[in-house]
Design an enzyme around this catalytic site. Sequence first.
Site, mmCIF file in Angstrom:
data_model
loop_
_atom_site.group_PDB
_atom_site.id
_atom_site.type_symbol
_atom_site.label_atom_id
_atom_site.label_comp_id
_atom_site.label_asym_id
_atom_site.label_seq_id
_atom_site.Cartn_x
_atom_site.Cartn_y
_atom_site.Cartn_z
ATOM 1 N N ASP A 289 0.852 -1.184 0.000
ATOM 2 C CA ASP A 289 0.000 0.000 0.000
ATOM 3 C C ASP A 289 0.892 1.239 0.000
ATOM 4 O O ASP A 289 1.693 1.441 0.924
ATOM 5 C CB ASP A 289 -0.889 -0.022 1.258
ATOM 6 C CG ASP A 289 -1.779 1.199 1.347
ATOM 7 O OD1 ASP A 289 -2.579 1.395 0.426
ATOM 8 O OD2 ASP A 289 -1.659 1.955 2.323
ATOM 9 N N ASP B 214 -9.069 -0.208 1.853
ATOM 10 C CA ASP B 214 -9.058 0.241 0.458
ATOM 11 C C ASP B 214 -10.313 -0.214 -0.275
ATOM 12 O O ASP B 214 -10.929 0.559 -1.020
ATOM 13 C CB ASP B 214 -7.809 -0.297 -0.268
ATOM 14 C CG ASP B 214 -6.541 0.446 0.135
ATOM 15 O OD1 ASP B 214 -6.640 1.315 1.020
ATOM 16 O OD2 ASP B 214 -5.467 0.159 -0.420
ATOM 17 N N THR C 206 -3.134 5.214 -3.999
ATOM 18 C CA THR C 206 -2.028 5.961 -3.391
ATOM 19 C C THR C 206 -0.701 5.693 -4.103
ATOM 20 O O THR C 206 0.146 6.564 -4.171
ATOM 21 C CB THR C 206 -1.892 5.602 -1.900
ATOM 22 O OG1 THR C 206 -1.850 4.182 -1.766
ATOM 23 C CG2 THR C 206 -3.067 6.114 -1.105
ATOM 24 N N THR C 207 -0.534 4.471 -4.615
ATOM 25 C CA THR C 207 0.717 4.150 -5.335
ATOM 26 C C THR C 207 0.718 4.846 -6.692
ATOM 27 O O THR C 207 1.710 5.459 -7.088
ATOM 28 C CB THR C 207 0.854 2.628 -5.522
ATOM 29 O OG1 THR C 207 0.678 1.988 -4.256
ATOM 30 C CG2 THR C 207 2.208 2.264 -6.086
#
Length: 543
Positions: free
Chosen positions: A75, A406, A108-109
């Site tokens: 994550d 998520d 987020t990545t």
Amino acid sequence: MAQQPQAAMAYDEYGRPFIIVREQGRKTRTHGLEAIKSHILAARTVSNIVRTSLGPRGLDKILISPDGEITVTNDGATILGQMEVEHQIAKLLVQLSRSQDDEIGDGTTGVVVLAGALLEQSEELLDRGIHPMRIADGFERACAVAVQELDRIADEVEFSVENTENLLKTAMTSLGSKIVSKDHRHFAQMAVDAVMAVADLQRKDVPFDMIKVTGKLGGSLADTTLVKGVVIDKDMSHPQMPRSVRDAKIAILTCPFEPPRPKTKHKLDISSVEEYRKLQAYERSKFEDMIKRVKDAGANLVICQWGFDDEANSLLMANDLPAVRWVGGPEIELIAIATQGRIVPRFEDLSAEKLGKAGIVREISFGTTRDKMIVIEECANSKAVTILVRGSNKMIVDEAKRALHDAICVVRNLVVNNRVVYGGGAAEISCSLAVSKAADEIPSIEQYAMRAFASALDAIPLALAENSGLSPIETLAEVKSRQVMEGNSKLGIDCNGRGENDMKKQFVYDPLISKRQQYLLATQMVRAILKIDDVITAGTMDE
């Protein structure tokens, strides 16, 4: 050359001595192109760390904290949040992933990889002599074109309380890259059920505080369950109290089971046995009065924020009043919401209307250990749910909780806005083509920045192909040409090797608001970095 003295003696007008200490810190300054390039290098370094964890075949990172605690995750927000970064621009990237996590909860990545790719492209433009602000303006225009293209290619997904198949597929896309991917249908179903249990579909609102995700070591990921109620990591205060209470009427207390004490500092002198016995009788009468008030209100279960001593515990047991003690503030609030009870700060305020109601409150135990938990089910307000995550070790439980967070966020995003774009890099390739086409129509120098933005968008499908063990440039070129030839914006990278590039047929969905937020946040941050041309650092103290 002689070393300068560290201090000098001087005298004031009255002849009194004082010491002047030489400035112990030296300021360092980088400016112009050198400053911008050092920022780009720092951002690229951070971006490259998370790049390999993108997509369903992305790799995990192991993070070891200063006290030796291990976290294994892919994550992006967790990786960057736990990294000890010193560089000021690297810290901005950490905040970028955190803001994506706070606002959207997923992607987020991707947002960090995109920001890194944009900065990499801007370095080449700076080398060609283009002014940083012209690059930033070009990126802004390109971002507007890309967001417009996302709106064009987005599809609406239909869902209802009865038909949640599309929500399930989107949640499975989010979980595909996580440690729980072996059981990702089971976890996706729990995420969808949890959101649909608490969602207000008319107002398109999902109250997150009604969904609690808790973990317990032991068992396997497949043993993870969704409880329509509240689970708290406590047990009954006395081992002989009943293990389950049906038709529970719950007194939710934030006052302790103990005699009142003066607020100020005090000292009690006991000089004889009679005085001690009087004190003992007083304490006992107070305990009995408290228990009587609870019983008179009609309660058959007490949940208390504070502890109580053995005497109070044995009296509760003698009066057939099961109790749970040391229940934390957030859990007390969730129990009050779920059971539609009122939190009572004083025994005098307790009444039948303020009691919470639940169909059954039971204590469950795990395996051969003495670990126990309290489960409150069939609550008056059925909108509170808890997901109890099981796993063989703390690391897996923590990562499964992050994965569920998520997935829940993705489903919540679809409830708020039910438009999706297709994953696997399909949306990025389509936007890249649209930005390249728009760049050809721009007469000013910004067209170079727009083409650079299009190249940066290709970084996402390139990373997906590379992480999946495919030849990145060859795979991207093939999919890109097919998108142009067939006019099909749903074609992406076949990461799982299923022989199908159409992401709609593979059910790889991304919420539109998540993708749009990625583009806007990354562009805003790159613009902010390109505007910085001077860094002045106060020096450290000389040794």
